[in-house]
Enzyme design. Structure first.
Site, mmCIF file in Angstrom:
data_model
loop_
_atom_site.group_PDB
_atom_site.id
_atom_site.type_symbol
_atom_site.label_atom_id
_atom_site.label_comp_id
_atom_site.label_asym_id
_atom_site.label_seq_id
_atom_site.Cartn_x
_atom_site.Cartn_y
_atom_site.Cartn_z
ATOM 1 N N GLU A 1 60.405 62.500 8.968
ATOM 2 C CA GLU A 1 60.969 61.158 9.145
ATOM 3 C C GLU A 1 62.458 61.297 8.909
ATOM 4 O OE1 GLU A 1 62.645 57.809 8.133
ATOM 5 O OE2 GLU A 1 61.085 57.589 6.596
ATOM 6 N N LYS B 1 59.158 67.923 -4.133
ATOM 7 C CA LYS B 1 60.551 68.228 -4.445
ATOM 8 C C LYS B 1 61.335 66.931 -4.230
ATOM 9 C CE LYS B 1 64.855 69.571 -4.124
ATOM 10 N NZ LYS B 1 65.944 68.620 -3.744
ATOM 11 N N GLU C 1 74.789 58.186 12.495
ATOM 12 C CA GLU C 1 74.213 57.435 11.382
ATOM 13 C C GLU C 1 75.194 57.415 10.218
ATOM 14 O OE1 GLU C 1 69.921 57.065 9.198
ATOM 15 O OE2 GLU C 1 70.735 59.081 9.397
ATOM 16 N N CYS D 1 67.025 54.127 6.867
ATOM 17 C CA CYS D 1 67.046 54.662 8.232
ATOM 18 C C CYS D 1 66.559 53.649 9.259
ATOM 19 C CB CYS D 1 66.198 55.926 8.300
ATOM 20 S SG CYS D 1 64.544 55.719 7.623
#
Length: 487
Positions: A259, A184, A392, A293
């Protein structure tokens, strides 16, 4: 860019989507790149059922055959390299160098790596054990094997920042281990993943082994997670979405590889080579426009080096060309969408309100009048409790926090919900390693932002669950079985 509406890939067939199509937009120009298929919940479950049916045969296929298919797929990705890179660039807004060298090239390289990985041993001998007679049976010497077995059907939910390397890093090791997959892709740039599926189909992957379903909203991803035919979910994305996926997986004990987010600390000690540190930290401004990231976004600098580092970072940002990612010389392209640009800008404004000083950036660049651009932004005079320091941002924004001594620097680095990759810069390598060993992060770069692509990759704390890359990815997509016998 692509005139024919994309179809889903289910059970080896290109299938019309039940819910129509949606537009994929070029973040640099705001033009429509193509039409991506909108899968229904039933179609996603159909894809998982096809993967489950294909698993019985694929999991017993000879490793050499799996390796040959993965190798051929890499050849085909390389054959169409120019077109693949152009599509990836149009979907993701990556610069030409990034689209070619870090997206398509790395994607193909990962298929080559796991073609070899399919041939790695899956059995490991356990030292024999001497058992005395007792309730468990007669005395004897018992041998054992630890055998890696495929998990089953793996749902791979991929990130938008790299529509080639990220899917390849999931699909290739999963297939190498004998799993089947339902992929996906991220809604923003799914067309590249369908090109990957085309290469795999042409390479001879059997029907049902690889399935690709997409959607603009949450429906397709939710169905790909909750399908009873799915045994494992591999997800790259935000921590908040990862938590929701983990909750669903927990109900039926699906395996997970997560992750998730990061807020990488760059600990710059007073004896560091500041030019080296700036070169590493500065990649946050440019590489994927900060949408990565692993970026060293949270700079912790010892006071003796603080002012010089700020000056050098501001100078570095000032030299970066922001604009059309297809133009020669562009270093910083757009972020993925208007909504994400607004989110990044809101964080910069929040930092200003929290008391941070905007050293450079902070205003929207308008190199073309169109596109979702954010200026490389450096925030100084930050304190550990500020939201811009703790959360973040996922854009070209660097925050700087000073510290006095080594102990304080380590404490500040560890004072985070995240723990993906941290960094240490010091002229004393022994000192740098001493600090690195005390950082609560899945990886630490010492005087570098470079990676060893055979080393385990993953996060502590809310940055994820599990490890992949290199042979660790083969382990991630397998279950350990113990086989014991009397000697």
């Amino acid at each position: 860019m692509t005139t024919t509406p994309q179809r889903l890939f289910i059970g080896g067939e290109w299938t019309e989507p039940a819910n129509g199509h949606y537009e994929v937009v070029n973040p640099a120009t705001e033009d429509v790149v193509g039409l991506a298929p909108e899968a229904s919940r039933a179609q996603v479950h159909e894809a998982a059922a096809a993967a489950q049916e294909a698993f019985a045969t694929w999991s017993r296929t000879r490793p050499e055959e799996r390796a040959a298919i993965l190798d051929r797929a890499a050849d085909l990705m390389q054959r169409d390299f120019t077109a693949n890179a152009a599509l990836a660039q149009a979907e993701s807004g990556a610069t030409t160098g990034t689209a070619r060298g870090m997206q398509v090239a790395v994607g193909a390289a990962r298929f080559r790596r796991y073609a070899k990985g399919a041939l790695e041993p899956v059995e490991e001998a356990v030292p024999p054990q001497i058992n005395e007679a007792g309730p468990m049976g007669r005395a004897g010497v018992f041998g054992a094997l630890a055998v890696r077995q495929p998990v089953g059907v793996v749902t791979c939910i991929t990130s938008y920042n790299n529509p080639w390397a990220n899917p390849a890093g999931k699909i290739a090791p999963a297939l190498a281990m004998g799993n089947t997959v339902v992929v996906k892709p991220a809604p923003q740039d799914p067309l590249s993943v369908y090109r990957m599926a085309e290469a795999l189909a042409e390479a001879g992957v059997p029907a049902g082994v690889v399935n690709v379903v997409s959607g603009s909203g949450a429906e397709a991803g939710e169905a790909a997670v909750d399908s009873p035919d799915v045994d494992m979910v591999s997800f790259t994305g935000s921590t908040s979405v990862g938590q929701r996926i983990a909750e669903v997986c927990g109900r039926s004990m699906k395996r997970q590889l997560m992750e998730l987010g990061g807020k990488g600390a760059a600990v710059v000690l007073d004896d560091a080579d500041l030019d080296s540190a700036v070169a590493g930290i500065g990649t946050t401004f440019s590489f994927y426009s900060g949408q990565i990231c692993t970026a060293p976004t949270r700079v912790l600098v010892q006071r003796a080096a603080h002012d010089a580092l700020i000056e050098k970072l501001a100078g570095y940002a000032g030299y970066l060309t922001v604009g059309d990612p297809t133009a020669k010389g562009t270093v910083v392209g757009p972020v993925i969408s208007a909504a994400h640009r607004d989110r990044v800008e809101s964080y910069v404004e929040l930092g200003r309100k929290e008391g941070a000083r905007i050293v450079t950036g902070g205003e929207r660049p308008a190199p073309t009048g169109r596109g979702f651009y954010v200026a490389p932004t450096l925030l100084a005079d930050c304190t550990p409790e500020m939201r811009v320091v703790r959360e973040e941002i996922f854009g070209p924004v660097v925050v700087v926090v000073p510290f006095d001594d080594e102990e304080e620097g380590i404490a500040l680095a560890n004072d985070s919900d995240y723990g993906l990759i941290d960094y240490v810069w010091s002229g004393d390598v022994a000192r740098a390693f001493r600090v690195a060993r005390r950082l609560r992060a899945g990886g630490v770069g010492v005087n570098t932002i470079g990676r060893n692509m055979e080393a385990p990759f993953g996060g502590f704390k809310r940055s994820g669950v599990g490890r992949d890359v290199g042979s660790y990815a083969l382990h991630a997509y397998s279950e350990l079985q113990a086989i014991v016998w009397p000697g």
